[in-house]
Enzyme design. Sequence first.
Site, PDB file in Angstrom:
ATOM      1  CB  THR A   1      -0.859   0.208   1.091  1.00 31.73           C
ATOM      2  OG1 THR A   1      -0.172   0.405   2.328  1.00 31.73           O
ATOM      3  CG2 THR A   1      -1.691  -1.172   1.393  1.00 31.73           C
ATOM      4  N   GLY A   2       0.392   2.341  -0.625  1.00 27.36           N
ATOM      5  CA  GLY A   2       1.340   3.518  -0.932  1.00 27.36           C
ATOM      6  C   GLY A   2       2.460   3.137  -1.551  1.00 27.36           C
ATOM      7  CB  ALA A   3       3.251   0.865  -4.069  1.00 32.25           C
TER       8      ALA A   3
ATOM      9  N   GLY B   1       7.346   3.265  -0.193  1.00 34.40           N
ATOM     10  CA  GLY B   1       6.900   2.322  -0.840  1.00 34.40           C
ATOM     11  C   GLY B   1       7.468   1.907  -2.337  1.00 34.40           C
TER      12      GLY B   1
ATOM     13  CE1 TYR C   1       3.558   9.407  10.401  1.00 33.62           C
ATOM     14  CE2 TYR C   1       5.206   9.845  12.162  1.00 33.62           C
ATOM     15  CZ  TYR C   1       4.784   9.006  11.031  1.00 33.62           C
ATOM     16  OH  TYR C   1       5.408   8.362  10.188  1.00 33.62           O
TER      17      TYR C   1
HETATM   18  N1  LIG Z   1       9.571   9.710   5.557  1.00 36.92           N
HETATM   19  C1  LIG Z   1       9.807   9.383   6.917  1.00 36.92           C
HETATM   20  O1  LIG Z   1      10.639   9.976   7.363  1.00 36.92           O
HETATM   21  C2  LIG Z   1       9.279   8.435   7.376  1.00 36.92           C
HETATM   22  C3  LIG Z   1       8.110   7.649   7.023  1.00 36.92           C
HETATM   23  N2  LIG Z   1       7.342   6.613   7.914  1.00 36.92           N
HETATM   24  C4  LIG Z   1       6.198   5.955   7.136  1.00 36.92           C
HETATM   25  O2  LIG Z   1       6.586   5.391   5.971  1.00 36.92           O
HETATM   26  C5  LIG Z   1       5.349   5.349   5.220  1.00 36.92           C
HETATM   27  C6  LIG Z   1       5.457   6.041   3.984  1.00 36.92           C
HETATM   28  O3  LIG Z   1       5.768   7.152   3.610  1.00 36.92           O
HETATM   29  P1  LIG Z   1       6.600   8.155   3.111  1.00 36.92           P
HETATM   30  O4  LIG Z   1       7.419   6.863   1.848  1.00 36.92           O
HETATM   31  O5  LIG Z   1       7.767   8.737   3.887  1.00 36.92           O
HETATM   32  O6  LIG Z   1       5.893   9.252   2.231  1.00 36.92           O
HETATM   33  P2  LIG Z   1       5.080   9.398   1.031  1.00 36.92           P
HETATM   34  O7  LIG Z   1       4.036  10.361   1.319  1.00 36.92           O
HETATM   35  O8  LIG Z   1       6.092   9.549  -0.151  1.00 36.92           O
HETATM   36  O9  LIG Z   1       4.347   7.918   0.839  1.00 36.92           O
HETATM   37  C7  LIG Z   1       3.177   7.944   1.475  1.00 36.92           C
HETATM   38  C8  LIG Z   1       2.356   6.822   0.378  1.00 36.92           C
HETATM   39  O10 LIG Z   1       0.998   6.548   1.362  1.00 36.92           O
HETATM   40  C9  LIG Z   1       0.117   6.710   0.370  1.00 36.92           C
HETATM   41  N3  LIG Z   1      -1.097   7.207   0.903  1.00 36.92           N
HETATM   42  C10 LIG Z   1      -1.316   8.187   1.716  1.00 36.92           C
HETATM   43  N4  LIG Z   1      -2.669   8.271   2.109  1.00 36.92           N
HETATM   44  C11 LIG Z   1      -3.393   7.100   1.531  1.00 36.92           C
HETATM   45  C12 LIG Z   1      -4.640   6.614   1.415  1.00 36.92           C
HETATM   46  N5  LIG Z   1      -5.533   7.362   1.969  1.00 36.92           N
HETATM   47  N6  LIG Z   1      -4.803   5.606   0.526  1.00 36.92           N
HETATM   48  C13 LIG Z   1      -3.783   5.247   0.019  1.00 36.92           C
HETATM   49  N7  LIG Z   1      -2.409   5.292   0.039  1.00 36.92           N
HETATM   50  C14 LIG Z   1      -2.294   6.605   0.717  1.00 36.92           C
HETATM   51  C15 LIG Z   1       0.472   7.998  -0.650  1.00 36.92           C
HETATM   52  O11 LIG Z   1      -0.277   7.890  -1.787  1.00 36.92           O
HETATM   53  P3  LIG Z   1      -0.343   9.389  -2.551  1.00 36.92           P
HETATM   54  O12 LIG Z   1       0.917   9.633  -3.298  1.00 36.92           O
HETATM   55  O13 LIG Z   1      -1.502   9.365  -3.216  1.00 36.92           O
HETATM   56  O14 LIG Z   1      -0.639  10.461  -1.343  1.00 36.92           O
HETATM   57  C16 LIG Z   1       2.089   7.518  -0.827  1.00 36.92           C
HETATM   58  O15 LIG Z   1       2.044   6.531  -1.835  1.00 36.92           O
HETATM   59  C17 LIG Z   1       4.434   5.834   5.906  1.00 36.92           C
HETATM   60  O16 LIG Z   1       3.569   5.056   6.401  1.00 36.92           O
HETATM   61  C18 LIG Z   1       5.080   6.700   6.784  1.00 36.92           C
HETATM   62  O17 LIG Z   1       4.373   7.123   8.270  1.00 36.92           O
HETATM   63  C19 LIG Z   1       7.898   6.102   8.936  1.00 36.92           C
HETATM   64  C20 LIG Z   1       8.954   6.855   9.537  1.00 36.92           C
HETATM   65  C21 LIG Z   1       9.790   7.794   8.925  1.00 36.92           C
HETATM   66  C1  LIG Z   2      17.970  18.309  11.464  1.00 36.88           C
HETATM   67  C2  LIG Z   2      17.734  19.869  11.313  1.00 36.88           C
HETATM   68  C3  LIG Z   2      18.946  20.750  11.876  1.00 36.88           C
HETATM   69  C4  LIG Z   2      16.332  20.574  12.052  1.00 36.88           C
HETATM   70  C5  LIG Z   2      15.184  19.578  11.659  1.00 36.88           C
HETATM   71  C6  LIG Z   2      14.386  19.399  12.865  1.00 36.88           C
HETATM   72  C7  LIG Z   2      13.152  18.533  12.691  1.00 36.88           C
HETATM   73  C8  LIG Z   2      12.248  19.329  11.506  1.00 36.88           C
HETATM   74  C9  LIG Z   2      13.392  17.103  12.605  1.00 36.88           C
HETATM   75  C10 LIG Z   2      14.309  16.562  13.757  1.00 36.88           C
HETATM   76  C11 LIG Z   2      13.880  15.151  13.867  1.00 36.88           C
HETATM   77  C12 LIG Z   2      13.155  14.840  12.554  1.00 36.88           C
HETATM   78  C13 LIG Z   2      12.269  13.574  12.470  1.00 36.88           C
HETATM   79  C14 LIG Z   2      11.008  13.594  12.006  1.00 36.88           C
HETATM   80  C15 LIG Z   2      10.708  14.876  11.115  1.00 36.88           C
HETATM   81  C16 LIG Z   2      11.612  16.054  11.194  1.00 36.88           C
HETATM   82  C17 LIG Z   2      12.427  16.156  12.404  1.00 36.88           C
HETATM   83  C18 LIG Z   2      11.443  16.426  13.620  1.00 36.88           C
HETATM   84  C19 LIG Z   2      10.204  12.302  11.926  1.00 36.88           C
HETATM   85  C20 LIG Z   2       9.201  12.574  13.266  1.00 36.88           C
HETATM   86  C21 LIG Z   2       9.482  12.181  10.532  1.00 36.88           C
HETATM   87  C22 LIG Z   2       8.370  11.158  10.639  1.00 36.88           C
HETATM   88  C23 LIG Z   2       9.045   9.836  11.508  1.00 36.88           C
HETATM   89  O1  LIG Z   2       8.168   8.693  11.385  1.00 36.88           O
HETATM   90  C24 LIG Z   2      10.142   9.607  12.210  1.00 36.88           C
HETATM   91  C25 LIG Z   2      10.830   8.581  12.385  1.00 36.88           C
HETATM   92  C26 LIG Z   2      10.995  11.175  11.982  1.00 36.88           C
HETATM   93  C27 LIG Z   2      11.988  11.230  13.172  1.00 36.88           C
HETATM   94  C28 LIG Z   2      12.927  12.317  13.132  1.00 36.88           C
END
Ligand SMILES: NC(=O)C1=CN([C@@H]2O[C@H](COP(=O)(O)OP(=O)(O)OC[C@H]3O[C@@H](n4cnc5c(N)ncnc54)[C@H](OP(=O)(O)O)[C@@H]3O)[C@@H](O)[C@H]2O)C=CC1
Ligand SMILES: CC(C)CCC[C@@H](C)[C@H]1CC[C@H]2C3=C(CC[C@]12C)[C@@]1(C)CCC(=O)[C@@H](C)[C@@H]1CC3
Length: 343
Positions: free
Chosen positions: A23-25, A30, A208
Amino acid sequence: MKEAAWSVKGRWTDAERKVVMVTGANSGIGLALCTRLLAREPSLHLCLACRSTVRAEGARRELLAAHPGADVALLRVDVSDVESVYRAAQQIKQRYTRLDYLYLNAGIMPNPRINWSAYFSGLFSRNVVRMFSTGEGLLTQEDSVNEDGLQHVFTTNVFGHFILIRQLEDLLCHPDTPSQLVWTSSSNARASAFNASDPQHKKGCEPYSSSKYAVDLLSVVLNQQYNEKGLYSSVVCPGLVMTNMTYNILPAFFWTLILPIMWLIRMFTNTYTLSPKNGAEALVWLFGKKPVSLDPLVKYKSSTSGMGKNYVQADKMNVNLEDAERFFEYLIKLEAEMNEKYK
Ligand SMILES: NC(=O)C1=CN([C@@H]2O[C@H](COP(=O)(O)OP(=O)(O)OC[C@H]3O[C@@H](n4cnc5c(N)ncnc54)[C@H](OP(=O)(O)O)[C@@H]3O)[C@@H](O)[C@H]2O)C=CC1
Ligand SMILES: CC(C)CCC[C@@H](C)[C@H]1CC[C@H]2C3=C(CC[C@]12C)[C@@]1(C)CCC(=O)[C@@H](C)[C@@H]1CC3
């Protein structure tokens, strides 16, 4: 698989071929996962479960450009909309007889705001490394309610996926050939952000963090309930990755500007994986691992060393088992309401 219509380029898929759904590929972690899985096992059947057909087709084109012979199908599903999930599950049951891997990766963090005062006080505290690696206390979000009256973040990150799993039980539960659920959770998951009396996080401002902790709880109970039936669940944290989600927190140019700082931070914490390819490390690692060898209480974390080497770190989760059971009961009740409405 059941139908010729779903064998891309007119090829039938044989019984040996693994069926993987993500999902979310269509973007971020993804999409990187799909690319890496195809590189590792070109023969697999990959199904991209996405809410936007246009974006899903774009992702499929990108995957086929890199892996011209790949077998990639599309499925439209909006996991924030329960009705869409039921519809998608029906289609999946028509197409496939089994699912080997279901990556529950789609997720959102809407309207994120940085708490700058927490950031600056954290900079000079003992918790600075934890703050940078988990984002603890740094982010708030503004959630909304969907047409079913459910919280948007909870439905997208947890409940929509839960309904999908429950609807696909027959395809997932084969005791002789176990299937695996892999949740993209986060190290931002925090017990104190989750309230068992308010599991949808209607009242708080960290939906979140709450939803990702809920994912951790759910995975633990799913293992208790389903392992005997041949279904296993794991949670993963991809680390901090530059994707649409993070570009929503701060603009892309800012992240580019502070890239050297983030490489520096990597010297102290291995959680700054930064690229979607690195972030997918733990998700790819789990593919092919014998599910019985995995610990249901561990979060598998994609990690990148200061020298840029990728590896997986297994960290024990700090989950409250009573909350986990209570949460599962809540989900089952909510599911019954949705079944009545949509089935
Ligand atoms: N980036 C990060 O630092 C981190 C991300 N994650 C998790 O990783 C996962 C992927 O996120 P990431 O790749 O970062 O972000 P992206 O926004 O690039 O990817 C998210 C994906 O989820 C899809 N999506 C969102 N809402 C829906 C919905 N309602 N139905 C179906 N698909 C949906 C998006 O589709 P669309 O393009 O249509 O929006 C997209 O393909 C998430 O679960 C996120 O919480 C966890 C830790 C850290
Ligand atoms: C790095 C810079 C000098 C300042 C950036 C400060 C913040 C915006 C980041 C610091 C830690 C980051 C973080 C996330 C988002 C951006 C920060 C808060 C996440 C919460 C994003 C989504 C996740 O799921 C977490 C794993 C990330 C943890 C670290």
